[in-house]
Scaffold this active site. Sequence first.
Site, PDB file in Angstrom:
ATOM      1  N   GLN A 154      19.312  61.353 -33.444  1.00 48.44           N
ATOM      2  CA  GLN A 154      19.063  62.238 -32.309  1.00 48.44           C
ATOM      3  C   GLN A 154      19.578  61.646 -30.993  1.00 48.44           C
ATOM      4  O   GLN A 154      19.607  62.340 -29.981  1.00 48.44           O
ATOM      5  CB  GLN A 154      17.580  62.574 -32.191  1.00 48.44           C
ATOM      6  CG  GLN A 154      17.119  63.521 -33.289  1.00 48.44           C
ATOM      7  CD  GLN A 154      15.697  63.929 -33.072  1.00 48.44           C
ATOM      8  OE1 GLN A 154      14.772  63.242 -33.477  1.00 48.44           O
ATOM      9  NE2 GLN A 154      15.528  65.060 -32.382  1.00 48.44           N
TER      10      GLN A 154
ATOM     11  N   HIS B   9       9.208  65.339 -40.312  1.00 40.55           N
ATOM     12  CA  HIS B   9      10.273  65.818 -39.435  1.00 40.55           C
ATOM     13  C   HIS B   9      11.343  64.746 -39.224  1.00 40.55           C
ATOM     14  O   HIS B   9      12.541  65.021 -39.334  1.00 40.55           O
ATOM     15  CB  HIS B   9       9.640  66.229 -38.094  1.00 40.55           C
ATOM     16  CG  HIS B   9      10.581  66.808 -37.105  1.00 40.55           C
ATOM     17  ND1 HIS B   9      10.631  68.157 -36.820  1.00 40.55           N
ATOM     18  CD2 HIS B   9      11.514  66.228 -36.302  1.00 40.55           C
ATOM     19  CE1 HIS B   9      11.548  68.380 -35.895  1.00 40.55           C
ATOM     20  NE2 HIS B   9      12.106  67.228 -35.557  1.00 40.55           N
ATOM     21  N   GLU B  10      10.908  63.507 -38.927  1.00 39.91           N
ATOM     22  CA  GLU B  10      11.871  62.436 -38.633  1.00 39.91           C
ATOM     23  C   GLU B  10      12.645  62.014 -39.880  1.00 39.91           C
ATOM     24  O   GLU B  10      13.850  61.765 -39.809  1.00 39.91           O
ATOM     25  CB  GLU B  10      11.180  61.245 -37.980  1.00 39.91           C
ATOM     26  CG  GLU B  10      10.463  61.554 -36.679  1.00 39.91           C
ATOM     27  CD  GLU B  10      11.253  62.372 -35.668  1.00 39.91           C
ATOM     28  OE1 GLU B  10      12.499  62.330 -35.664  1.00 39.91           O
ATOM     29  OE2 GLU B  10      10.606  63.075 -34.871  1.00 39.91           O
TER      30      GLU B  10
ATOM     31  N   GLY C  96       8.315  61.959 -31.361  1.00 43.51           N
ATOM     32  CA  GLY C  96       9.038  61.280 -32.423  1.00 43.51           C
ATOM     33  C   GLY C  96      10.522  61.429 -32.169  1.00 43.51           C
ATOM     34  O   GLY C  96      10.953  62.370 -31.490  1.00 43.51           O
TER      35      GLY C  96
ATOM     36  N   HIS D  27      15.309  64.447 -40.445  1.00 46.62           N
ATOM     37  CA  HIS D  27      16.469  64.165 -39.580  1.00 46.62           C
ATOM     38  C   HIS D  27      17.362  63.107 -40.196  1.00 46.62           C
ATOM     39  O   HIS D  27      18.587  63.249 -40.224  1.00 46.62           O
ATOM     40  CB  HIS D  27      16.024  63.682 -38.198  1.00 46.62           C
ATOM     41  CG  HIS D  27      15.854  64.761 -37.190  1.00 46.62           C
ATOM     42  ND1 HIS D  27      16.850  65.651 -36.862  1.00 46.62           N
ATOM     43  CD2 HIS D  27      14.789  65.086 -36.430  1.00 46.62           C
ATOM     44  CE1 HIS D  27      16.408  66.486 -35.939  1.00 46.62           C
ATOM     45  NE2 HIS D  27      15.155  66.166 -35.653  1.00 46.62           N
TER      46      HIS D  27
ATOM     47  N   CYS E  48      11.790  70.676 -31.688  1.00 50.16           N
ATOM     48  CA  CYS E  48      12.686  69.551 -31.897  1.00 50.16           C
ATOM     49  C   CYS E  48      13.479  69.299 -30.630  1.00 50.16           C
ATOM     50  O   CYS E  48      13.996  70.238 -30.013  1.00 50.16           O
ATOM     51  CB  CYS E  48      13.636  69.866 -33.055  1.00 50.16           C
ATOM     52  SG  CYS E  48      14.819  68.565 -33.428  1.00 50.16           S
TER      53      CYS E  48
END
Length: 182
Positions: free
Chosen positions: A56, A142-143, A51, A146, A100
Amino acid sequence: MRNSPGTARPITRYGTPVLHRRCAEVTVFDDALAQLVEDMFASMYAAHGVGLAANQIGVDARVFVVDCADASGAHTIAHVVNPVLHLPEERDLVVESEGCLSVPGQHAELARCATAVVTGVDVHGAPIRLDGTGTLARCFQHEVDHLDGLAYVERLPGKLRKQLLAASAEHPGVGVGTAENV
């Protein structure tokens, strides 16, 4: 893993300002957005992740991509623009190792909801709904974290977070992703 016509970009490391603020809503659905998504897939695959959020790779936009298995082993390859995370009211938490790409070489046990739903739109503005279990549900959480300016290490106790960040600072970070790096 699918082939991506995109260009892999460098992964932004923890501590870079774009990773620590809420990303901007996407309002323009054009070829540049479609190219961003392709570049995100290429970047994720080059780093061996499952992902990747736009910030990022240094882009301030609410977009993420995944190529991730759910609890049954079925793979989902998708992108979501302007995602909204929906977690169940009664939360069944699962503690698993999480890593990550922006904190290379490090993993820690972290509790996440066993199921998650993400709604949003695709690169054309068409509505999307994705339901996730297992690792896919973890990826969604998680994404979206972010995109909200939160890295998984910020959900850990302070002492452990400091240890992981110090160890990560010594890690080159190129090509180190595993199936647990989201």
